[in-house]
Write a protein that holds these residues in place. Structure first.
Motif, mmCIF file in Angstrom:
data_model
loop_
_atom_site.group_PDB
_atom_site.id
_atom_site.type_symbol
_atom_site.label_atom_id
_atom_site.label_comp_id
_atom_site.label_asym_id
_atom_site.label_seq_id
_atom_site.Cartn_x
_atom_site.Cartn_y
_atom_site.Cartn_z
ATOM 1 N N PRO A 76 0.799 -1.172 -0.114
ATOM 2 C CA PRO A 76 -0.145 0.123 -0.191
ATOM 3 C C PRO A 76 0.868 1.283 0.176
ATOM 4 N N GLU A 77 1.935 1.077 0.756
ATOM 5 C CA GLU A 77 2.950 2.390 0.728
ATOM 6 C C GLU A 77 3.383 2.693 -0.753
ATOM 7 N N GLN A 78 3.816 1.733 -1.317
ATOM 8 C CA GLN A 78 4.257 1.896 -2.645
ATOM 9 C C GLN A 78 3.221 2.263 -3.566
ATOM 10 N N VAL A 79 2.070 1.867 -3.512
ATOM 11 C CA VAL A 79 1.055 2.375 -4.271
ATOM 12 C C VAL A 79 0.831 3.933 -3.965
ATOM 13 N N GLY A 80 0.790 4.214 -2.876
ATOM 14 C CA GLY A 80 0.746 5.551 -2.497
ATOM 15 C C GLY A 80 1.993 6.685 -3.148
ATOM 16 N N GLN A 81 2.873 5.781 -3.489
ATOM 17 C CA GLN A 81 4.327 6.489 -4.088
ATOM 18 C C GLN A 81 4.188 6.861 -5.737
ATOM 19 N N THR A 116 0.732 7.120 -7.092
ATOM 20 C CA THR A 116 -0.325 7.944 -7.200
ATOM 21 C C THR A 116 -0.770 8.409 -5.866
ATOM 22 N N THR A 117 -1.298 9.615 -5.595
ATOM 23 C CA THR A 117 -1.866 9.956 -4.277
ATOM 24 C C THR A 117 -3.349 9.897 -4.453
ATOM 25 N N ASP A 118 -3.831 9.900 -5.752
ATOM 26 C CA ASP A 118 -5.274 9.729 -6.202
ATOM 27 C C ASP A 118 -6.054 8.488 -5.808
ATOM 28 N N GLU A 119 -6.858 8.595 -4.739
ATOM 29 C CA GLU A 119 -7.457 7.591 -4.247
ATOM 30 C C GLU A 119 -8.267 6.483 -5.268
ATOM 31 N N GLN A 159 -5.634 4.750 -6.913
ATOM 32 C CA GLN A 159 -5.020 3.735 -6.174
ATOM 33 C C GLN A 159 -5.552 2.324 -6.246
ATOM 34 N N SER A 211 -4.067 -2.676 -7.475
ATOM 35 C CA SER A 211 -4.366 -3.488 -6.548
ATOM 36 C C SER A 211 -4.671 -5.020 -6.952
#
Length: 330
Positions: free
Chosen positions: A224-229, A231-234, A237, A241
């Motif tokens: 999940p941390e890498q996904v946030g790296q 894109t910050t768009d939920e 995101q 997954s």
């Protein structure tokens, strides 16, 4: 390879060190060492694992992805180069066949490339994905038929395809016709959701049944941390997954060990080659079940180049006699 021989294979589900060629390479070397302790003779890593799959191209429009595309250029792998040398040494040190996906940089172009190292460290095959899919076309160039080859390794005859190349039945048949015993498949993972994992399941099991071979399939994984790296768009995101299905399939289409669908892990199974003959006794698509007088595949296995030397580089223009009526008057 003796038909009664058994070899141990591993498919690795693993996350990259985002934005770091060296960091991800170190994870590859650590995974090879760990697999060696489990007696693994063949190890398969995910699609373009070094330095990382270009997830940015799936969530960013082309006009905005220039910076990330350039960063991928900077971290990409050259062949030959330091990454190839390091993996070659590890393969030789542990007497292990290694199938590795990389982003390959060749001057001004990037390619989705699969590398197959033999157990003595020799790089047997460098193949490029023949048709990048959808968003990938903004990142990678196209490969050619020179990579549609099955190679003889210490663990048997290996073929490899990446991701949706498995939806090109002629590409798969080209490897089947060369009697691949182990098919090495690679997918990115952490993409599109459960439907992608389900599609991978269907795809790899069908190829095992049709080809009468083993399939060792590796997918990547993002925390999940890498996904946030990335894109910050939920909303975006959510599409980064699922889509993980690291598995080893037998020639009869069955799982040889529990698949890995989340997190990092190593799927390990023993491949008994007598199962290939058992399956092909019933249905051999490139043997007694084929009809070559009706259906044949033609494939160009030659490497392509943008410049070829003329067969006669010192040729002279032929002298063509002029029409006498066009000759000047004396």
């Amino acid at each position: 390879m003796n038909d009664s021989q058994t070899i141990r294979a591993a498919a690795i589900q693993i996350s990259p060190v985002l934005f770091s060629r060296d960091g991800t390479t170190e994870k590859v070397l650590q995974a090879i060492a760990k697999a060696a302790k489990a007696g693994v003779q063949l190890i398969v890593f995910p699609e373009t694992f070094i330095p990382y799959y270009p997830y940015f191209s799936f969530v960013q429009p082309p006009v905005l992805m220039g910076q990330e595309h350039m960063r991928l250029y900077e971290e990409a792998v050259t062949v030959p180069g330091p990454v190839v040398d390091a993996v070659s040494r590890a393969a030789r040190s542990y007497a292990m066949v290694v199938v590795l996906g990389v982003n390959e940089r060749d001057h001004g172009s990037l390619y989705n490339t699969q590398l197959i190292f033999d157990a003595d460290g020799t790089l047997l095959l460098k193949r490029r994905k023949i048709t990048p899919t959808y968003h990938e076309r903004m990142v990678w160039g196209q490969g050619d038929g020179s990579g549609l080859r099955v190679v003889e390794t210490a663990v048997g005859k290996l073929g490899a395809l990446a991701c949706w190349e498995h939806y090109n039945p002629l590409a798969r048949f080209a490897l089947m016709a060369q009697h691949e015993q182990i098919h090495c498949a690679q997918f990115p993972g952490s993409l599109v959701g459960q439907i992608f994992a389900d599609q991978i399941e269907v795809t790899i099991r069908h190829h095992a049944l049709e080809a009468g071979c083993f399939v060792v399939n590796a997918t990547g994984w993002l925390s999940p941390e890498q996904v946030g790296q990335i894109t910050t768009d939920e909303k975006l995101q959510r599409v980064l997954s699922g889509g993980c299905n690291t598995a080893i399939i037998g020639p009869e289409g069955n799982h040889l060990c529990p698949p890995i669908t989340e997190g990092e892990g190593m799927a390990i199974a023993d491949l008994n080659f007598s199962l290939i003959t058992k399956r092909k006794r019933m249905m051999d698509c490139v043997g007694h079940y084929s009809r070559p007088e009706l259906l044949q595949l033609q494939v160009n296995l030659e490497a392509q180049t943008v410049m070829a030397e003329s067969p006669d580089s010192n040729f002279l223009m032929a002298e063509i006699p002029l029409d006498p009526s066009l000759q000047p008057t004396p």
